[in-house]
Design a protein around this motif. Structure first.
Motif, PDB file in Angstrom:
ATOM      1  N   GLY A   1      -2.892  -0.042  -5.008  1.00 52.57           N
ATOM      2  CA  GLY A   1      -2.955   0.019  -3.542  1.00 52.57           C
ATOM      3  C   GLY A   1      -3.999  -0.890  -2.943  1.00 52.57           C
ATOM      4  O   GLY A   1      -4.329  -0.782  -1.761  1.00 52.57           O
TER       5      GLY A   1
ATOM      6  N   LYS B   1       0.840  -1.210   0.000  1.00 54.68           N
ATOM      7  CA  LYS B   1       0.000   0.000   0.000  1.00 54.68           C
ATOM      8  C   LYS B   1       0.870   1.254   0.000  1.00 54.68           C
ATOM      9  O   LYS B   1       0.559   2.240  -0.679  1.00 54.68           O
ATOM     10  CB  LYS B   1      -0.945  -0.014   1.207  1.00 54.68           C
ATOM     11  CG  LYS B   1      -2.007  -1.104   1.071  1.00 54.68           C
ATOM     12  CD  LYS B   1      -2.999  -1.101   2.215  1.00 54.68           C
ATOM     13  CE  LYS B   1      -4.050  -2.186   1.954  1.00 54.68           C
ATOM     14  NZ  LYS B   1      -5.096  -2.204   2.947  1.00 54.68           N
ATOM     15  N   SER B   2       1.977   1.219   0.741  1.00 59.80           N
ATOM     16  CA  SER B   2       2.873   2.384   0.774  1.00 59.80           C
ATOM     17  C   SER B   2       3.565   2.578  -0.570  1.00 59.80           C
ATOM     18  O   SER B   2       3.732   3.714  -1.027  1.00 59.80           O
ATOM     19  CB  SER B   2       3.931   2.204   1.864  1.00 59.80           C
ATOM     20  OG  SER B   2       3.324   2.253   3.113  1.00 59.80           O
TER      21      SER B   2
ATOM     22  N   LEU C   1       1.427   4.319  -3.037  1.00 61.52           N
ATOM     23  CA  LEU C   1       1.393   5.781  -2.850  1.00 61.52           C
ATOM     24  C   LEU C   1       2.646   6.425  -3.436  1.00 61.52           C
ATOM     25  O   LEU C   1       2.582   7.431  -4.129  1.00 61.52           O
ATOM     26  CB  LEU C   1       1.311   6.125  -1.354  1.00 61.52           C
ATOM     27  CG  LEU C   1       0.127   5.543  -0.572  1.00 61.52           C
ATOM     28  CD1 LEU C   1       0.175   6.010   0.873  1.00 61.52           C
ATOM     29  CD2 LEU C   1      -1.193   5.934  -1.216  1.00 61.52           C
TER      30      LEU C   1
END
Ligand code: NAP
Length: 257
Positions: A245, A175-176, A179
């Motif tokens: 994500g 998920k990071s 981003l």
């Protein structure tokens, strides 16, 4: 572009770690069937060679490269050789994973070697491959990173603490990355439920455990490894052009109960 054409991976180059057995081999096979050049890699020379042949049976190119994802030199050489041979890399599937018996049990029973190996392969290995993949995926206009976690990356599982820690880490890390790499590169993670592979042989041979898993699974069975290929092809393809994500559970409904 027609909806069917959106799934076409012709011209793209993919690496699949742990792509020589079980889920990884099924993923390599699925990506090749969708038209991608695929490099399926692991630590076992005979398996790497067999996987290369299987990929090539789809009429696409491949390479036999041995890689231990705990070895930084191996990882660097995997990415360099693949990109030098095929002119770039568009899809990376971090699938290599382990759950050694030394890492099973209550927290106080787990030995540090079992803990270290699990985290080294499942989390650090995926992270190092992601670092090496970065320039190539950024250069591609279709860059897609797909990590293979587990339902143990979404919920707790008893007596599997290092594995669950590594897979929760992988979900969070993905998920990071999504981003940090948007909008150029998409990054997603898949959380499989129980799949019939070498990793679950002991589980499936234990009547009581096998039945308890099936009883908890709305679709009433373990998955076949091939049932993970479609979700990966989807996430790698233009059909998922607005998907990043996300954590896609492919678990026969196991986490819905
Ligand atoms: N089976 C399931 O029920 C299930 C459920 C959820 C998630 N998963 C995840 O799905 C992934 C694949 O699992 P699987 O069931 O297909 O396992 P598997 O049948 O045991 O295959 C694991 C693959 O990873 C490779 N590998 C292991 N250690 C490696 C290392 N240090 N460097 C490079 N390759 C390595 C193995 O090849 P070598 O040993 O020859 O290197 C093999 O190709 C794993 O991440 C697993 O955690 C599996």
């Amino acid at each position: 572009m027609s909806i069917i054409d959106q799934f076409d991976l012709t011209g793209r180059v993919a690496i699949v770690t742990g792509g020589t057995r079980g889920i990884g081999l099924a993923i390599a096979d699925g990506l090749a069937a969708a038209g991608a050049t695929v490099v399926p890699t692991s630590r076992t020379a005979s398996d790497v060679e067999a996987a290369r042949k299987r990929v090539e049976s789809h009429g696409v190119e491949s390479l036999a490269i041995l890689t231990d994802v705990t070895d930084d030199g191996d990882i660097e050489s995997l990415f360099e050789r693949t990109a030098n041979t095929f002119g770039g890399i568009d899809i990376v599937v971090n699938n290599a994973g382990v759950n050694p018996s030394a890492a099973l049990g209550c927290p106080e029973d787990v030995d540090s070697e079992g803990y270290d190996v699990t985290l080294d392969v499942n989390l650090r290995g995926a992270f190092r491959c992601t670092q090496e993949a970065a320039p190539y995926l950024n250069e591609s206009d279709k860059g897609s990173l797909i990590n293979i976690a587990s339902v143990g990356g979404v919920v707790g599982l008893p007596r599997q603490h290092p594995y669950v820690a590594s897979k929760h880490g992988l979900v969070g890390m993905t998920k990071s990355i999504a981003l940090d790499w948007a909008p150029e590169v998409r990054a997603n993670v898949i959380a499989p439920g129980y799949v019939a592979t070498d990793l679950t042989t002991e589980l499936r041979e234990n009547d009581k455990l096998r039945q308890s898993i099936i009883n908890r699974t709305p679709l009433d069975r373990f998955a076949d490894p091939e049932e993970l290929a479609g979700p990966v092809v989807f996430l790698a393809s233009d059909a998922a052009s607005y998907v990043t994500g996300t954590c896609l559970t492919v678990d026969g409904g196991w986490t819905s109960k």
